[in-house]
Design a protein around this motif. Structure first.
Motif: not given
Length: 1565
Positions: A1270, A1272, A1299, A1302, A1304, A1314, A1316, A1322-1323, A1353, A1355-1356
């Motif tokens: 990752t 980020v 991938r 990502s 935040t 958020c 990732q 994946d985003p 998106e 991030g998660k």
């Protein structure tokens, strides 16, 4: 005016100046009035005082002379030629462009406008952009917005002004000298810094005086003393006095509605005020909260005017010309005529060429023409290739490249080709790309030229001729006699009777600039010569004078073809001779007793200008003066004036014969030579308004908007003519309707070579009647001319299809608009023959653009005056608005080979942004009338009904959440240790030697490390110093001022150990203290810090003299340096009584310029660290690399807190080290095989721009990113998809997974919403419709859909975090097809703002607020201040449910409300940045309903004004908005904060306070 005693007694330089004035007057470069004014000024010192009469009175009493004309279209020739020294010509106005109606009409229209005079703001321009003289550059800034008669007055006034200035506005001077920009002083440069406090001693005092007391000006971010142009190191700019945590908007409301908040001396605000007064101020409707889902913005369709005139006549019937007489001795083919005269009349002259001075230099006889053409034909067919493989076969096309001053060689080449049965394609001088298209489409591989011409062509190093851009490969053949082979006695050319096979191809340039070839058959060539011979009544042996281009059109038809048919003698006068001796053609007529002359209006005009040189010429021999552009609106007045001047020289009125021609239909109509004494043909005086609707109305009432046109005679012998509607099917017009003239005759073009589709529509037109059924079977050819057939079958032409501008359904003629523009007194400002008018398509309609060449001596003021008057005149007379009026420097418009303006190329330059205007005026507000109606709010729809509506429609409530914290098993760390300090102590005991931090320098070497124990020990020592030296109590705030590194971390834990509350602050920049120190000062004040911890170096800086210049250094709190700490144990480590106690303060400046501090409790810190640990799966054996600023938000948390909590090792890379070593971050990641790395957008951008083209070098250094799982980007904004995509693409070659990258998302209320992380899908990305987004709706569209926006998106969502999308006004939850504010609920939300005064009422609801209804109404939410939406995806989340993605669209504070819609600045900026390669950066903001666009220009300053129309166009096209002000500035002016975000509000304040030193400011009318 009284004369001085004797001119001869004047000093020499005065005499020279007088002579120069005389010359200017004679050439029409100045008006009589200007001449008298300047002459009086020159003579004033030498005239006895008593004699000075008031010249103004004298002028009044003089009869007003018509405006004298400008010099011929070439500027260079006028000054160089001595022939031009002459007195004023009698009544010669500028006849070429003066149709009588215009001058009077324009004056009347302008007079009308004067009564209701509008104050138009004049654009501001930096003087250096168009430097005139160094003396002007150093004068003090000009306080008025427009200077007087510049030069002379300014120099006298300089001293007094300087004195006055220094008293009145000292700071502006000081500021300017500090910036080192006194040379490039802007014309708008009354820089005002708040209310001046008398004469201050230095810039620092100015700030000290203005800052604290008036809060009107934020420290100037642009004033870095060293290099004013370089962007200062990213600076967090403090707010302008809004420390209370109030929102910018509320504090500024008074400023926004009026211009009061701005110092009066500011020019910008007065300009904008003026602009606002010229526009009707629109009401700003509130945003609509509820509307139908499929709402689309409808572009207004202009409704037809109910009063518009409609055609009333009957349908016209085609008009026939007289039959083509059969003359017994007409040859069967043109080549046969040449053979006959060449063999029987060999001594007769055929063509005489002139030298540069206009004297005959060579006469080609018919014998010579025949023999040389034969030699060439033989050579072409037999001598170019081998016998078996000839280069040319009959029917092949051959280019003819001959200069305009060599008609003899051209004529030989032309006839040589005809005899060889190859098809000549005469073209203009080599080089044009569009000509290349023609050559390619005609399949030309061979070019004929002269030896001289070939020598002049550009060559490559090995002597080959350069391959021109877009041209096919050509073989060049020289046709000079010495290179031709004599044909054998028995060789004869094949001369057959004329058939439909092609004879030659004539090129034409279309409106769009493409060049097409009109093919003329041998029979059409012959029939056309016959028709011309009959119409002009040519007889053998007549002499004709041809001033036209002999390669095409009437010049070719009369001077080369009909000439041979009738054994005429042509005297060819080239354009180059006309430039030096404008009267040459009249002299040739006189000397050769010529019967016919072929000219254009321009030649009539030049002859009138020069006629004083020749008293004794006679034109009595002329029976026909053929005016080939007789179809122009200004031809009437040219012909009349020429006649009135030369009638006394024997010119007969009936000899003037205007004609109309077109490349497709050839000669359309020509006035036959009249019978002496017969009445002269009529004139039509037509209503302009009628014409714009395509209807013929004789103008009676309003003389101001009438057009006078003259007839162009009758239809050609053997031809038939009809008028059809210009667009749609070729329907016959009514008798009182204007349409396109179509001709049917044997003498016309047959096709566009190689373009079958276009050919059908032009050359094979069968007219239809109103019911659509064809009229007859005979095909007609469209001529491209607009006109009508008047009484007596006379043909009238009112314009060309190419010059047709159709605006909102009305038709205007470009030539008419040119004539109106020139009728505005323009002599001082522009050159007469150099105006281009065309239309560009912007926002679903055509918009008119006028471009003119400005004279070098025209002042800014004159030009602006002239431009505004032209706009008014065109508006009055044509009732149409001009979209853009641009003036370009002299001699910069693209020219056609014969000196006219190349319209399509000018348009091309305009649209590409390569026109480089020196003045520009855009008037989108007046012309763009088809914008959709502003959105109105629908009353009475409450949030609950919106909700119900959503549920009924089957929409989900837009909410989402991360994993549930309760269900996740964590080790006993959480249960055992509530506080970060306890975790650190536990780690120091359990794993004392475990390394937590590693700091790298620019070389990539480790400069400092910290193990658990070292960190603990150092923190203890700092805590004891705080207690002993600082005498601090628990709960006191301590500012930590450190460069990014481990000292910052130890100081942070030292504060926690002693119970103090740390506040991390970015240290000031030593090179730009003035800009950066006030921010530090403000945070120290706002946080009420009791003490500052820092390094020795920074401590010295804080107390230095330089710092004293920026802030008051005496009032700093205690400053403690932590470089040498006493080894002293801390008695006991402080433990907070409850986890809700304050752990630290997080201060940052938002993009809207607000300084806010948020309070982070110990519980929030532990919750945050735990959520990140779980999301990223961090534990002690992991390593992560961090390249971020560690002062606020998530950057600080990752740098200082996470390692201590999770035990992983953090490799710290200060972002500023990348400036000296771009490879640092990537090589570290590769070297340590890092799986997770964090960076900022600024770092990613540096790598993308700096290393993008060095991927091979990265490979060579062994850098490999395949280890990265990752990467980020830490941000508080909409993900920058294009940047992350290009980063992934660029570095995939060194192993970066597509991938990995990502982003935040965090905000002030919650720094990490958020992230990732390592597990989870994946985003995702979506394309949304921009138009719907403006209505706060989310409509997903396909990739590539127009007006689509790619969003990613962010991030998660972190564990324990819930988000819901809420309507910011009603606080009701929204469905997932709505855009709304993101609200968050989580254990790690901050506990509130930290403010000076406990004025928390304003933001109380930012941290704990409830929804107005719904299931979640009991939950307490924090408002992020960001707009976004939630979408359920097809992916599966870790919990097994379908994954809900959160998309961030932008900050609510930043959005612009315009026309009732919500716009995000970044969308407008993205469009603007794409428009021109020289736009480095761009920012937008609004001010009193006006959209202001600021662009940084990275090209040369001449490009500044190119950007204005491009920016206006793109914003209109893509966002349906009219730009109010375009500001062009130097690179680095748009302020950017440490996170790489633009600070638009700060920019706006600088703009209003006039501190940007712009290159150019354009106020769009």
């Amino acid at each position: 005016m009284a004369e001085p005693a004797a001119v001869s007694s004047l000093p020499r330089e005065v005499r020279e100046q007088l002579a120069e004035l005389e010359l200017e007057l004679s050439e029409g470069d100045i008006t009589q009035k200007g001449y008298e004014k300047k002459r009086a000024k020159l003579l004033a010192p030498y005239v006895p005082q008593t004699q000075v009469v008031d010249s103004a009175l004298q002028k009044e009493s003089k009869p007003q002379m018509p405006v004298p004309s400008a010099a011929p279209a070439s500027a260079s020739s006028s000054s160089s030629s001595s022939k031009f020294h002459r007195a004023r010509s009698g009544g010669a106005r500028d006849e070429r462009y003066r149709s009588d109606i215009h001058t009077e009409a324009v004056q009347a229209a302008l007079a009308k406008h004067k009564e209701q005079k509008m104050a138009l703001p004049m654009p501001t321009k930096r003087r250096s952009t168009f430097v005139q003289s160094p003396a002007d550059a150093c004068t003090p800034p000009d306080t008025s917005s427009a200077s007087e008669d510049e030069g002379s007055l300014r120099r006298q006034a300089a001293l007094s002004a300087a004195l006055h200035q220094s008293l009145q506005n000292a700071e502006s001077w000081i500021n300017r000298s500090v910036q080192g920009s006194s040379t490039s002083s802007s014309a708008s440069s009354t820089l005002s810094h708040g209310e001046g406090k008398g004469t201050s001693g230095s810039l620092a005092d100015v700030f000290a005086n203005t800052r604290i007391e008036s809060f009107s000006v934020p420290p100037d971010v642009t004033a870095t003393t060293s290099t004013p142009s370089a962007r200062p190191a990213a600076i967090d700019l403090p707010p302008s006095g809004i420390v209370k945590g109030m929102h910018k908007g509320s504090n500024r409301s008074s400023l926004m509605d009026t211009a009061d908040g701005v110092p009066v001396s500011s020019r910008v605000s007065t300009k904008i005020q003026q602009l606002l007064n010229t526009l009707k101020r629109p009401k700003r409707p509130p945003l609509k909260e509820f509307f139908v889902d499929d709402f689309e913005e409808i572009v207004e369709v202009p409704q037809p005017d109910p009063n518009q005139p409609k055609p009333e006549g009957r349908q016209m019937t085609p008009v026939k010309g007289e039959p083509l007489g059969v003359v017994c001795n007409w040859p069967p083919a043109l080549e046969a005529a040449l053979q006959r005269w060449g063999t029987t009349q060999a001594k007769c002259p055929c063509l005489t060429a002139l030298d540069v001075t206009g004297k005959p230099v060579y006469t080609l006889t018919y014998g010579k023409l025949w023999s040389r053409s034969l030699k060439l034909a033989y050579t072409l067919l037999n001598k170019l290739g081998t016998k078996n493989e000839p280069v040319l076969k009959p029917g092949d096309r051959v280019a003819l490249v001959y200069p305009n001053n060599d008609p003899v060689m051209f004529m030989v080449a032309f006839y040589g080709c005809l005899l060889a049965e190859v098809i000549p394609v005469p073209i203009e001088d080599a080089g044009g790309q569009q000509i290349g298209f023609l050559l390619g489409s005609c399949g030309i591989a061979l070019a004929l030229t002269t030896e001289v011409c070939l020598k002049g062509l550009p060559k490559t190093q090995n002597g080959e001729i350069v391959q021109f851009k877009g041209w096919p490969r050509l073989k060049w053949v020289v046709t000079d006699s010495k290179y031709l082979s004599k044909s054998p006695k028995d060789w004869q050319p094949n001369i057959s009777a004329a058939g439909t096979e092609p004879a030659y191809i004539e090129y034409k340039t279309s409106k769009e600039g493409s060049v097409m070839g009109v093919t003329v058959s041998r029979v059409a060539m012959l029939a056309h010569c016959q028709a011309l011979s009959q119409a002009c009544n040519y007889s053998e042996g007549e002499t004709i004078v041809n001033v036209l281009d002999f390669k095409k059109d009437a010049g070719l038809w009369h001077g080369i073809l009909t000439n041979v048919m009738n054994k005429l003698h042509t005297i060819s006068v080239p354009y180059s001779v006309m430039k030096t001796c404008p009267l040459s053609w009249v002299q040739r007529v006189h000397a050769h007793k010529a019967k016919v002359a072929l000219v254009k209006c321009r030649d009539l005009h030049w002859a009138m200008m020069a006629h004083r040189d020749q008293r004794d010429v006679s034109l009595s021999s002329l029976r026909m003066l053929i005016v080939t552009d007789g179809a122009n609106p200004w031809s009437v007045s040219s012909c009349d004036a020429f006649l009135s001047l030369f009638q006394s020289h024997g010119l007969k009125p009936e000899a003037i014969c205007p004609c109309a021609t077109s490349p497709e239909a050839m000669t359309v109509a020509i006035r036959r030579p009249g019978v002496p004494g017969a009445p002269l043909p009529g004139r039509a005086i037509l209503s302009m308004n009628g014409l714009s609707f395509g209807v013929i109305r004789v103008n009676t009432e309003d003389k101001n908007s009438a057009l006078t046109v003259q007839d162009v005679g009758h239809v050609m012998p053997g031809g038939m003519m009809c008028i059809v509607k210009p667009d749609g099917p070729p329907q016959l017009c009514k008798t009182d309707e204007i349409g396109e003239i179509c001709v049917s005759s044997r003498a016309g073009g047959m096709m566009y070579y190689g373009l079958a589709g276009v050919t059908k529509n032009t050359f094979e037109v069968i007219p239809v009647n109103s019911s659509g059924s064809p009229v007859g079977e005979v095909p007609f050819v469209r001529s491209g001319l607009l006109g009508f057939v008047g009484p007596g079958s006379l043909v009238f032409v009112v314009g060309k299809m190419d010059g047709l501008l159709t605006v909102s359904g009305r038709r205007h003629n470009a030539d008419d608009i040119v004539a109106t523009g020139l009728a505005v007194e323009s002599i001082k400002t522009v050159y007469r023959g150099r105006i281009a008018v065309f239309s560009v398509s912007v926002f679903y309609d055509e918009r008119i653009v006028v471009v003119a060449e400005q004279r070098p001596d025209a002042s800014e003021e004159d030009s602006f005056q002239w431009m505004s008057r032209v706009l008014q005149a065109i508006d009055s007379i044509h009732q149409v608005g001009v979209y853009c009026l641009a003036l370009v420097p002299a001699n910069t418009l693209p020219k056609t080979p014969l000196g006219g303006i190349h319209i399509s190329q000018t348009k091309q330059h305009f649209l590409e942004g390569s026109l480089h205007p020196c003045n520009i005026l855009m008037c989108p507000h007046t012309c763009v009338t088809n914008l959709p109606k502003p959105r109105q709010k629908q009353p009475g729809v409450g949030p609950a009904s919106v909700m119900v509506g959503n549920l009924v429609a089957g929409k989900r409530i837009a909410q989402a959440s991360g994993r549930d914290l309760g269900q996740i098993e964590d080790n006993d760390l959480v249960k055992k240790h509530q506080f970060l300090t306890e975790v650190l102590q536990w780690r120091a005991q359990a794993t004392p030697d475990h390394p937590l931090f590693l700091l790298l320098n620019a070389k990539g070497t480790t400069v400092c490390t910290a193990t658990c124990l070292q960190l603990h020990k150092k923190a203890e020592r700092i805590a004891s110093v705080l207690c002993d030296k600082g005498h601090l109590n628990a709960g006191d705030n301590v500012v930590l001022l450190y460069p990014p590194g481990i000292e910052l971390i130890t100081a942070f834990y030292g504060c926690l150990y002693s119970g103090c509350v740390p506040v991390t602050v970015r240290p000031p920049h030593a090179q730009s203290l003035v800009a950066t120190l006030p921010t530090v000062r403000m945070i120290v004040e706002v946080s009420k810090a009791a003490c500052i911890l820092t390094t020795q170096t920074l401590m010295r800086l804080l107390k230095s003299r330089e710092a004293a210049g920026a802030v008051d250094v005496k009032t700093w709190p205690t400053i403690i340096d932590t470089d040498d700490l006493p080894r002293k144990r801390l008695a006991q480590i402080y433990k907070p009584p409850t986890p809700e106690m304050l752990a630290y303060l997080d201060f940052s400046v938002s993009t809207t310029g607000m300084l806010t501090g948020v309070k982070m409790s110990h519980a929030a810190v532990s919750g945050l660290c735990r959520a990140i640990k779980l999301q990223c799966e961090l534990y002690s054996s992991r390593q992560i690399a961090i390249c971020l600023d560690p002062y606020c938000g998530l950057g600080f948390v990752l740098w200082c807190l996470c390692s201590v909590y999770s035990g992983h090792q953090s490799i710290l890379i200060p972002p500023m080290e990348l400036e000296s070593n771009l490879f640092l971050w990537l090589s570290t990641v590769s070297q340590y095989k890092i799986r997770d790395t964090f960076c900022s957008y600024s770092v990613m951008e540096l790598c993308t721009k700096g290393l993008g083209n060095q991927v091979e070098m990265l490979k060579a250094r062994g850098i490999n990113l395949s280890c990265v799982r990752t990467c980020v980007v830490v941000a508080e904004e909409r993900p920058r998809v294009s940047l992350t995509h290009s980063f992934s693409k660029l570095f995939k070659d060194i192993g970066l997974s597509s991938r990995a990258v990502s982003t935040t998302f965090g905000s002030r209320v919650n720094v990490a919403i958020c992230l990732q992380g390592t597990s989870g899908p994946d985003p995702t990305t979506v394309y949304v419709d921009l138009k719907s987004l403006r209505h706060d709706r989310v409509r997903l569209v396909e990739r590539g859909a127009p007006q689509s926006l790619l969003l990613s998106e962010s991030g998660k969502i972190l564990p324990g975090v819930k988000v819901v999308i809420v309507n910011p006004e009603t606080k009701g939850p929204l469905g997932d097809s709505h855009l709304g504010e993101i609200w968050v609920n989580s254990p790690h939300t901050a506990s509130g703002y930290y403010t000076i005064y406990d004025n928390e009422t304003l933001q109380a609801d930012h941290f704990n607020t409830r929804l107005s209804f719904g299931d979640a109404a009991q939950t307490l939410w924090a408002r992020t201040g960001y707009l976004g939406f939630v979408r359920r995806t097809e992916l599966t989340a870790a919990s097994g449910e379908r994954h809900d993605a959160l998309y961030v669209v932008g900050a609510l504070d930043e959005t612009l409300e315009l026309r009732g819609l919500r716009y995000h600045p970044i969308d407008i900026e993205t469009s603007v940045s794409r428009t021109h390669r020289s736009i480095a950066e761009c920012a937008v903001f609004t001010w009193t309903n006006l959209l202001v666009v600021v662009v940084e220009l990275c090209g040369c300053e001449q490009e500044a004004l190119d950007l204005v129309p491009l920016v206006t166009n793109v914003v209109l096209e893509e966002h349906y908005l009219i730009v109010g002000v375009v500001v062009v500035v130097d690179p680095g002016v748009i302020p950017i904060n440490s996170r790489g975000e633009k600070q638009r509000m700060h920019l706006r304040d600088s703009f209003l306070a006039d501190q940007l030193d712009p290159i150019y400011v354009a106020y769009n009318m």
